[in-house]
Design an enzyme around this catalytic site. Structure first.
Site, PDB file in Angstrom:
ATOM      1  N   ARG A   1       0.905  -1.159   0.000  1.00  0.00           N
ATOM      2  CA  ARG A   1       0.000   0.000   0.000  1.00  0.00           C
ATOM      3  C   ARG A   1       0.930   1.191   0.000  1.00  0.00           C
ATOM      4  O   ARG A   1       1.731   1.376   0.914  1.00  0.00           O
ATOM      5  CB  ARG A   1      -0.869  -0.048   1.271  1.00  0.00           C
TER       6      ARG A   1
ATOM      7  N   HIS B   1       1.331   7.204   1.803  1.00  0.00           N
ATOM      8  CA  HIS B   1       0.149   8.075   1.816  1.00  0.00           C
ATOM      9  C   HIS B   1      -0.097   8.598   3.227  1.00  0.00           C
ATOM     10  O   HIS B   1       0.550   8.158   4.179  1.00  0.00           O
ATOM     11  CB  HIS B   1      -1.085   7.303   1.325  1.00  0.00           C
TER      12      HIS B   1
ATOM     13  N   HIS C   1      -3.618  10.362   5.741  1.00  0.00           N
ATOM     14  CA  HIS C   1      -5.059  10.611   5.808  1.00  0.00           C
ATOM     15  C   HIS C   1      -5.288  11.953   6.484  1.00  0.00           C
ATOM     16  O   HIS C   1      -4.834  12.179   7.593  1.00  0.00           O
ATOM     17  CB  HIS C   1      -5.759   9.509   6.601  1.00  0.00           C
TER      18      HIS C   1
ATOM     19  N   GLU D   1      -5.493   6.148  11.780  1.00  0.00           N
ATOM     20  CA  GLU D   1      -5.652   4.783  11.251  1.00  0.00           C
ATOM     21  C   GLU D   1      -5.216   3.743  12.262  1.00  0.00           C
ATOM     22  O   GLU D   1      -4.138   3.828  12.840  1.00  0.00           O
ATOM     23  CB  GLU D   1      -4.825   4.642   9.971  1.00  0.00           C
TER      24      GLU D   1
ATOM     25  N   HIS E   1       2.623   7.226   5.931  1.00  0.00           N
ATOM     26  CA  HIS E   1       2.921   5.814   6.208  1.00  0.00           C
ATOM     27  C   HIS E   1       2.831   4.961   4.957  1.00  0.00           C
ATOM     28  O   HIS E   1       2.222   5.350   3.954  1.00  0.00           O
ATOM     29  CB  HIS E   1       2.008   5.262   7.308  1.00  0.00           C
TER      30      HIS E   1
ATOM     31  N   GLU F   1     -11.096   5.473   2.573  1.00  0.00           N
ATOM     32  CA  GLU F   1      -9.749   5.006   2.278  1.00  0.00           C
ATOM     33  C   GLU F   1      -9.378   5.346   0.827  1.00  0.00           C
ATOM     34  O   GLU F   1      -8.229   5.457   0.470  1.00  0.00           O
ATOM     35  CB  GLU F   1      -9.658   3.493   2.534  1.00  0.00           C
TER      36      GLU F   1
END
Ligand code: MN
Ligand code: MN
Length: 390
Positions: free
Chosen positions: A100, A103, A105, A110, A149, A172
């Site tokens: 992943r 990125h 948020h 999270e 992260h 998400e």
């Protein structure tokens, strides 16, 4: 009446009459009031929208999702699961080599609980410190809002984890990904900013990668993973299954990890619970938080009490989520043949619960007896909270 006008006379009479009524009723004012005029039927009546909302959702089969060579994601936000205003969830799978991408948020912290395999994360804090940690089944992480992260599957086996976000409106799929930003910035500017020659930039992704497929991440830990830090004391990691303090009951167990045990988890509390076949988690409520449950395995039934005679029961099983609003009474039954395993989030860093049994035991036994038409001995024999799950 002499000089007294009719109007003055009526007023004087009314006042004296009222005085008599008040004086006469004295100690028994309420019963007189009841006799004079029945209380409105609207007292304590439910709001117009009286039906309790659906509070179970099959997240594993959510239509909102993402699928690619590197892995998959399925989500439950307020779009899919409207009752869950304060917490959103995602089930993510990464194949070997899957990652992943980097990125952050903007509107949510999270949390994650590892279901299968091994995951490696790297997070950067606003202070500029970084941490690379490895997670196995039963471990949790927490990244505060805005922290950058990345997540990687480690080794040759796929990994799976359930993600929780402390904002149900969060998606998400609307987060801030590094390839999304770079691919929407003029290449000459990226060349200046990165120090890479412009010729290299032609091969960069043209849009957000989201979940990428890379080289299989080696089992051997990278050099920036500090082996000297005990797992549950690393800043973003706690071994919920291994290090959570267990409360054992006849029909199962509970492990609570709040901000007391895991300080960075400053908006949520984590809980692991097992309920054995035929057992129930006793009637209780949480004064300070909504409760979001994910079913790891097994079959169960949740019943909520939303005041005004409103109760609602819903069944759930593996891969499904349930949401119980702050202050709503509830209980859980294991309706299957195997252990019902749950991982639970509360949207408060402080854990609070009140149980029906504790409450009854805290009141004078005669008062309890009078509520339910019990004998005094019966009222005194109400189960103590220590039963928990039974
Ligand atoms: Mn994330
Ligand atoms: Mn609860």
């Amino acid at each position: 009446m002499g000089t007294t006008t009719r109007r003055e006379f009526l007023s004087a009479t009314s006042l004296s009459t009222m005085g008599v009524v008040i004086a006469a009723t004295g100690m028994n004012a309420l019963s007189t009031e009841t006799a004079a005029a029945s209380p409105s039927k609207k007292f304590h009546s439910a709001p117009a929208q009286a039906e309790l909302e659906d509070f179970v959702f099959d997240m594993a089969n959510s239509k909102a999702g993402w699928l690619g060579a590197g892995g998959s994601a399925r989500e439950a936000t307020v779009e899919e699961f409207p009752v869950s205003q304060s917490i959103a969830g995602v089930i993510m799978r990464l194949n070997p080599g899957g990652f992943r991408e980097l990125h952050w948020h903007s509107i949510a912290g999270e949390w994650a609980f590892i279901l299968e395999g091994k995951v490696r994360t790297t997070v950067i804090t606003p202070g500029g410190t970084t941490s690379t940690d490895e997670f196995e089944v039963g471990d949790i992480w927490f990244f505060p809002k805005g922290y950058g992260h990345s997540l990687q599957c480690v080794g040759n086996e796929p990994c799976a984890f359930v993600l929780g976000f402390d904002n149900g409106h969060f998606s998400e799929f609307g987060t801030f990904s590094i390839t999304d930003w770079v691919s929407h910035t003029p290449p000459d500017l990226i060349a200046r900013n990165s120090g890479l020659p412009l010729s290299v930039l032609a091969s960069l992704p043209k849009k957000e990668l989201y979940i990428g497929k890379g080289k299989i991440a080696a089992e051997q830990s990278p050099s920036n993973l500090n082996p000297a830090i005990p797992a549950s004391f690393s800043s973003h990691k706690f071994r919920l299954e291994t290090d959570g303090i267990k409360q054992e009951f006849k029909g199962g167990y509970i492990k609570v990890v709040s901000s007391k045990e895991f300080p960075i988890q400053n908006t949520l509390t984590s809980l692991r619970m097992n309920i054995e076949p035929g057992a129930i988690r006793e009637l209780h409520w949480h004064p300070n938080a909504d409760e979001w449950q994910y079913v790891i395995s097994g079959q169960g039934r949740v019943t909520i009490f939303g005041s005004h005679g409103r109760v609602k029961t819903m069944d759930y099983g593996k891969g499904m989520v349930s949401f119980i609003k702050q202050g709503y009474g509830h209980y859980i039954e294991n309706t299957g043949k195997e252990t019902l395993k749950l991982v639970v989030l509360f949207n408060s860093p402080v854990y609070q619960e009140l149980t029906l049994n504790d409450w009854l035991n805290a009141n004078p036994a005669q008062l309890v007896a009078d509520h339910f038409g019990l004998t005094l001995d019966q009222a005194k024999s109400v189960s103590k909270h220590q039963t928990g799950i039974f």
